[in-house]
Enzyme design. Sequence first.
Site, PDB file in Angstrom:
ATOM      1  N   LYS A  31     -12.898   3.285  10.678  1.00  0.00           N
ATOM      2  CA  LYS A  31     -11.898   4.350  10.519  1.00  0.00           C
ATOM      3  C   LYS A  31     -12.390   5.386   9.512  1.00  0.00           C
ATOM      4  O   LYS A  31     -12.320   6.588   9.754  1.00  0.00           O
ATOM      5  CB  LYS A  31     -10.577   3.730  10.032  1.00  0.00           C
ATOM      6  N   ASN A  32     -12.880   4.909   8.358  1.00  0.00           N
ATOM      7  CA  ASN A  32     -13.203   5.853   7.289  1.00  0.00           C
ATOM      8  C   ASN A  32     -14.532   6.584   7.492  1.00  0.00           C
ATOM      9  O   ASN A  32     -14.903   7.432   6.679  1.00  0.00           O
ATOM     10  CB  ASN A  32     -13.151   5.147   5.921  1.00  0.00           C
ATOM     11  N   ARG A  51      -3.541   9.681  -6.529  1.00  0.00           N
ATOM     12  CA  ARG A  51      -4.563  10.211  -5.634  1.00  0.00           C
ATOM     13  C   ARG A  51      -4.623  11.747  -5.554  1.00  0.00           C
ATOM     14  O   ARG A  51      -4.423  12.326  -4.492  1.00  0.00           O
ATOM     15  CB  ARG A  51      -4.419   9.595  -4.230  1.00  0.00           C
ATOM     16  N   ASP A  83     -10.934  -1.671  -0.981  1.00  0.00           N
ATOM     17  CA  ASP A  83     -10.282  -1.909   0.317  1.00  0.00           C
ATOM     18  C   ASP A  83     -10.373  -3.370   0.763  1.00  0.00           C
ATOM     19  O   ASP A  83      -9.812  -3.727   1.810  1.00  0.00           O
ATOM     20  CB  ASP A  83     -10.876  -0.993   1.400  1.00  0.00           C
ATOM     21  N   CYS A 115       1.003   8.388  -3.105  1.00  0.00           N
ATOM     22  CA  CYS A 115       0.780   7.358  -2.089  1.00  0.00           C
ATOM     23  C   CYS A 115       1.096   6.019  -2.729  1.00  0.00           C
ATOM     24  O   CYS A 115       1.123   5.903  -3.958  1.00  0.00           O
ATOM     25  CB  CYS A 115      -0.664   7.526  -1.645  1.00  0.00           C
ATOM     26  N   ARG A 148      -2.716   1.524  11.408  1.00  0.00           N
ATOM     27  CA  ARG A 148      -3.543   2.651  10.965  1.00  0.00           C
ATOM     28  C   ARG A 148      -4.999   2.242  10.813  1.00  0.00           C
ATOM     29  O   ARG A 148      -5.887   3.087  10.833  1.00  0.00           O
ATOM     30  CB  ARG A 148      -3.045   3.168   9.616  1.00  0.00           C
ATOM     31  N   ARG A 180      -3.321  11.082   4.564  1.00  0.00           N
ATOM     32  CA  ARG A 180      -3.969  11.831   3.478  1.00  0.00           C
ATOM     33  C   ARG A 180      -5.346  12.342   3.881  1.00  0.00           C
ATOM     34  O   ARG A 180      -5.798  13.381   3.396  1.00  0.00           O
ATOM     35  CB  ARG A 180      -4.152  10.921   2.253  1.00  0.00           C
ATOM     36  N   VAL A 236     -10.197   1.063  -9.223  1.00  0.00           N
ATOM     37  CA  VAL A 236     -10.261   2.329  -8.482  1.00  0.00           C
ATOM     38  C   VAL A 236      -8.884   2.998  -8.394  1.00  0.00           C
ATOM     39  O   VAL A 236      -8.751   4.196  -8.658  1.00  0.00           O
ATOM     40  CB  VAL A 236     -10.866   2.118  -7.073  1.00  0.00           C
TER      41      VAL A 236
END
Length: 420
Positions: free
Chosen positions: A22-23, A122, A307, A117, A399, A93, A329
């Site tokens: 996805k990213n 962020r 993540d 978020c 998502r 986002r 993070v």
Amino acid sequence: MDKLIITGGAQLNGEVRISGAKNSALPILAATLLASEPVTVCNLPHLHDITTMLELVRRMGVELTVDEKLSVEVDPRTLRETHAPYELVKTMRASILVLGPLLAHFGEARVSLPGGCAIGSRPVDQHIRGLEAMGAEVEVTGGYIHARSNGRLKGAPVFFDMVTVTGTENVLMAATLAEGQTIIENAAREPEVVDLAECLIAMGADISGHGTDTIVVNGVEKLHGCTYSVLPDRIETGTYLAAVAATGGRIKVKNTRPDTLDAVLQKFREAGAEVETGADWITLDMKGKRAQAVNITTAPYPAFPTDMQAQFAAVNIVAEGVGKVKETVFENRFMHMQEMIRMGANVTIDGNTAVIEGVEKLQGAPVMATDLRASASLVIAALVADGETTIDRIYHIDRGYECIEEKLQLLGARIRRVPG
Ligand code: EPZ
């Protein structure tokens, strides 16, 4: 709202095929706006966020041709508008990724500011500062970022105050069409940034140093079309490894990239798993044992990814011993811990550190997903819990995880979705 109902207790065993990342897919779809010819993107995962990005560029007038394997041809020549509206940006986002390409190719962009978020505030100040360093005029009013450039952007040194993945991607994309050289320092080294750079190079960009903290871009006048296949998803990979490790089972993960998961595989080995890798596969075997608790500190790549923090916390929660999980993070990425405590987990939170004392069993309970990776961790907790767990607000999971019920069912999980 759909819910997932999971009956825990089954040991997971089998094989899973990993989808495109996805990213990586999101910045690569945004990067197609830089080209002067159609670009075809393959291995796109079938996910809500991808649909949102496609809808975003479609509303700009861009023509899309989707084939049955979800390869998408994007033709940016038909673009009419350089506007990313609030109603789409608020749902994702990563829409901010169109800012750099629109500005660099069309000389202007109006992109809604993403709000806060569930995992932290962020901000996007680093994206804006980087583009300003390249000569953009940026104004933030009425909840929108208005960016303009007088002619081409100018290559410039850009130094980020902190490592930012999408910030690096936005500036990298903008720099490809700028006049002269851009040197991005303190750049993110994530595999998704490298994948984006490789796609841009296939489009004719002149980029070196990607994968290190200094990326050098010599701007070119035009980028051409190409066909590019998105990298496999390292976080989806890690999530299935975590689910199987928590249940004591064995898995072969196929179509993946073990070299993007060094820090994560190391932690699974520390937890007592037997892990083997090939060029595009990983096997993990817990041999029916309980995992040993391990300490984790999240940080930018190549360190342990934020993540994967929630999913590894779920492994620690049923492991033997005490594991400390430190999140460096994002400032608020422990919401899943509270839900797991409701299932019987023993967790003490002190600032950005969670001390987890492993318990032998969790109990099924109604729980609520708060963000994408938190939902994945609740699925893992539910798989090892006694009885039934109902996970609400499951739209978060759609998502980022393609066909999660089907893939888990193939591994032997008792999981079903009920429409709400
Ligand atoms: C990317 O988000 C990922 N999203 C996230 O994945 C991931 O968690 C994150 O990187 C960290 O690896 C995408 O790639 C689409 P950052 P991003 O900018 O780029 C601060 C998932 O679950 N910061 O690297 O938005 C920021 O607040 C998601 O798939 C600023 O202060 O994250 C954070 O504390 C969630 N100012 C830190 O930097 C800025 O201008 C790192 O954020 C930018 C960032």
